[in-house]
Write a protein that holds these residues in place. Structure first.
Motif, PDB file in Angstrom:
ATOM      1  N   TYR A   1      -2.355   0.176   2.651  1.00  0.00           N
ATOM      2  CA  TYR A   1      -3.285  -0.438   1.706  1.00  0.00           C
ATOM      3  C   TYR A   1      -4.584  -0.783   2.434  1.00  0.00           C
ATOM      4  N   GLY A   2      -5.599  -1.048   1.668  1.00  0.00           N
ATOM      5  CA  GLY A   2      -6.869  -1.487   2.228  1.00  0.00           C
ATOM      6  C   GLY A   2      -7.808  -1.866   1.097  1.00  0.00           C
ATOM      7  N   PHE A   3      -9.091  -2.033   1.411  1.00  0.00           N
ATOM      8  CA  PHE A   3     -10.091  -2.246   0.366  1.00  0.00           C
ATOM      9  C   PHE A   3     -11.463  -1.909   0.919  1.00  0.00           C
ATOM     10  N   PHE A   4     -12.398  -1.657   0.000  1.00  0.00           N
ATOM     11  CA  PHE A   4     -13.797  -1.505   0.375  1.00  0.00           C
ATOM     12  C   PHE A   4     -14.643  -2.176  -0.691  1.00  0.00           C
ATOM     13  N   TRP A   5     -15.862  -2.542  -0.327  1.00  0.00           N
ATOM     14  CA  TRP A   5     -16.785  -3.120  -1.293  1.00  0.00           C
ATOM     15  C   TRP A   5     -17.386  -2.007  -2.137  1.00  0.00           C
ATOM     16  N   ALA A   6     -17.446  -2.200  -3.445  1.00  0.00           N
ATOM     17  CA  ALA A   6     -17.933  -1.165  -4.353  1.00  0.00           C
ATOM     18  C   ALA A   6     -19.389  -0.794  -4.081  1.00  0.00           C
ATOM     19  N   ASP A   7     -20.169  -1.715  -3.491  1.00  0.00           N
ATOM     20  CA  ASP A   7     -21.574  -1.409  -3.204  1.00  0.00           C
ATOM     21  C   ASP A   7     -21.764  -0.762  -1.834  1.00  0.00           C
ATOM     22  N   ASN A   8     -20.669  -0.507  -1.122  1.00  0.00           N
ATOM     23  CA  ASN A   8     -20.729   0.160   0.176  1.00  0.00           C
ATOM     24  C   ASN A   8     -20.466   1.649  -0.046  1.00  0.00           C
ATOM     25  N   VAL A   9     -21.520   2.397  -0.288  1.00  0.00           N
ATOM     26  CA  VAL A   9     -21.384   3.810  -0.663  1.00  0.00           C
ATOM     27  C   VAL A   9     -20.705   4.642   0.426  1.00  0.00           C
ATOM     28  N   PRO A  10     -21.048   4.486   1.716  1.00  0.00           N
ATOM     29  CA  PRO A  10     -20.344   5.276   2.735  1.00  0.00           C
ATOM     30  C   PRO A  10     -18.836   5.005   2.743  1.00  0.00           C
TER      31      PRO A  10
ATOM     32  N   ARG B   1     -19.219 -10.244  -6.008  1.00  0.00           N
ATOM     33  CA  ARG B   1     -19.228  -8.944  -5.346  1.00  0.00           C
ATOM     34  C   ARG B   1     -17.897  -8.242  -5.633  1.00  0.00           C
ATOM     35  N   VAL B   2     -17.951  -6.965  -5.949  1.00  0.00           N
ATOM     36  CA  VAL B   2     -16.754  -6.234  -6.385  1.00  0.00           C
ATOM     37  C   VAL B   2     -16.056  -5.577  -5.198  1.00  0.00           C
ATOM     38  N   ALA B   3     -14.776  -5.927  -5.023  1.00  0.00           N
ATOM     39  CA  ALA B   3     -13.930  -5.301  -4.009  1.00  0.00           C
ATOM     40  C   ALA B   3     -12.995  -4.314  -4.688  1.00  0.00           C
ATOM     41  N   VAL B   4     -12.730  -3.203  -4.009  1.00  0.00           N
ATOM     42  CA  VAL B   4     -11.869  -2.152  -4.558  1.00  0.00           C
ATOM     43  C   VAL B   4     -10.626  -2.010  -3.676  1.00  0.00           C
ATOM     44  N   PRO B   5      -9.496  -2.623  -4.058  1.00  0.00           N
ATOM     45  CA  PRO B   5      -8.252  -2.417  -3.310  1.00  0.00           C
ATOM     46  C   PRO B   5      -7.794  -0.972  -3.468  1.00  0.00           C
ATOM     47  N   VAL B   6      -7.182  -0.427  -2.406  1.00  0.00           N
ATOM     48  CA  VAL B   6      -6.732   0.963  -2.434  1.00  0.00           C
ATOM     49  C   VAL B   6      -5.366   1.088  -1.773  1.00  0.00           C
ATOM     50  N   GLU B   7      -4.668   2.175  -2.083  1.00  0.00           N
ATOM     51  CA  GLU B   7      -3.378   2.463  -1.463  1.00  0.00           C
ATOM     52  C   GLU B   7      -3.258   3.958  -1.235  1.00  0.00           C
ATOM     53  N   ILE B   8      -2.407   4.338  -0.267  1.00  0.00           N
ATOM     54  CA  ILE B   8      -2.185   5.750  -0.007  1.00  0.00           C
ATOM     55  C   ILE B   8      -0.794   5.948   0.581  1.00  0.00           C
ATOM     56  N   PRO B   9       0.013   6.853   0.010  1.00  0.00           N
ATOM     57  CA  PRO B   9       1.300   7.190   0.620  1.00  0.00           C
ATOM     58  C   PRO B   9       1.046   8.064   1.846  1.00  0.00           C
ATOM     59  N   LEU B  10       1.715   7.776   2.943  1.00  0.00           N
ATOM     60  CA  LEU B  10       1.401   8.480   4.179  1.00  0.00           C
ATOM     61  C   LEU B  10       2.071   9.844   4.290  1.00  0.00           C
ATOM     62  N   ASP B  11       2.796  10.239   3.260  1.00  0.00           N
ATOM     63  CA  ASP B  11       3.318  11.608   3.234  1.00  0.00           C
ATOM     64  C   ASP B  11       2.371  12.549   2.502  1.00  0.00           C
ATOM     65  N   ALA B  12       1.203  12.017   2.109  1.00  0.00           N
ATOM     66  CA  ALA B  12       0.228  12.827   1.371  1.00  0.00           C
ATOM     67  C   ALA B  12      -1.132  12.825   2.058  1.00  0.00           C
TER      68      ALA B  12
END
Length: 216
Positions: free
Chosen positions: A172-181, A33-44
């Protein structure tokens, strides 16, 4: 340990009632199952007003006092028990509250806390390394009775704004690639997708490895 086992049993029962056996099995057994790690700067971050909600709703930080005194109500017992467990471990929780009802919540491991709560087990297999002043967000849940109307985006965006006010500079976080919402929410909030990870799990065991392709 008994409290944790009780929580997991209640969670399994409520998941079956909510979404059926297939959803429960997909959560505990999967292959590549494909997981998608993500990141976001909190000044943006996008402005909170981009996801306006009714006047009786607000995003706030959870605390043992709010939950212990039952000043906030979870419709699902498993989420209430999980919230108590997370707070006991030192994690931070944020909830979108409608009146005194928790419509959804999201949790984070904050590096500023130090000690055992400074990291989360997901970070190692996702290839994420939070530095001081950064946080890993996880386990966002929206009550099915309240889904829709950008509530998930409002919850996550509101929680990130509160983290920023508390001195966190990046999340940081992640979501499953098959979780469209979940994919839609993360892209709407402009998270940056990192190198994907494939995960296999058989009930309580988990084998993880990084794929050869990068972010989408």
């Amino acid at each position: 340990m008994l409290q944790y086992c009780r929580m997991r049993l209640v969670q399994a029962r409520e998941m079956v009632l909510m979404a059926g056996w297939r959803t429960l099995l997909r959560d505990i057994i999967y292959l590549n199952r494909v997981a998608v790690p993500v990141e976001i700067p909190l000044d943006a971050l996008r402005p909170v007003t981009d996801f306006s909600r009714p006047a009786d709703e607000a995003v706030l930080e959870l605390s043992p006092e709010l939950l212990g005194e039952r000043r906030l109500v979870y419709r699902y017992q498993s989420r209430y028990l999980k919230a108590l467990n997370y707070l006991d471990k030192g994690y931070r929780g944020f909830a979108l509250v409608k009146g005194n009802t928790v419509a959804g919540d999201i949790w984070c491991a904050d590096r500023r806390q130090g000690g055992a709560t400074g990291t989360h087990p997901d970070e190692s297999w996702l290839g994420i390394e939070c530095r001081p002043g950064e946080a890993y967000t996880f386990d966002m849940f929206v009550d099915p009775a309240h889904r829709g109307g950008n509530l998930a985006a409002a919850l996550q965006n509101g929680a990130l704004h509160l983290l920023r006010k508390r001195g966190i500079t990046k999340a940081y976080g992640f979501f499953w690639a098959d979780n469209v919402p979940a994919l839609w929410v993360h892209r709407t909030l402009r998270w940056r997708e990192l190198q994907r990870v494939r995960a296999s799990r058989l009930v309580l065991s988990r084998k993880l490895y990084v794929t050869g392709h990068g972010a989408a």
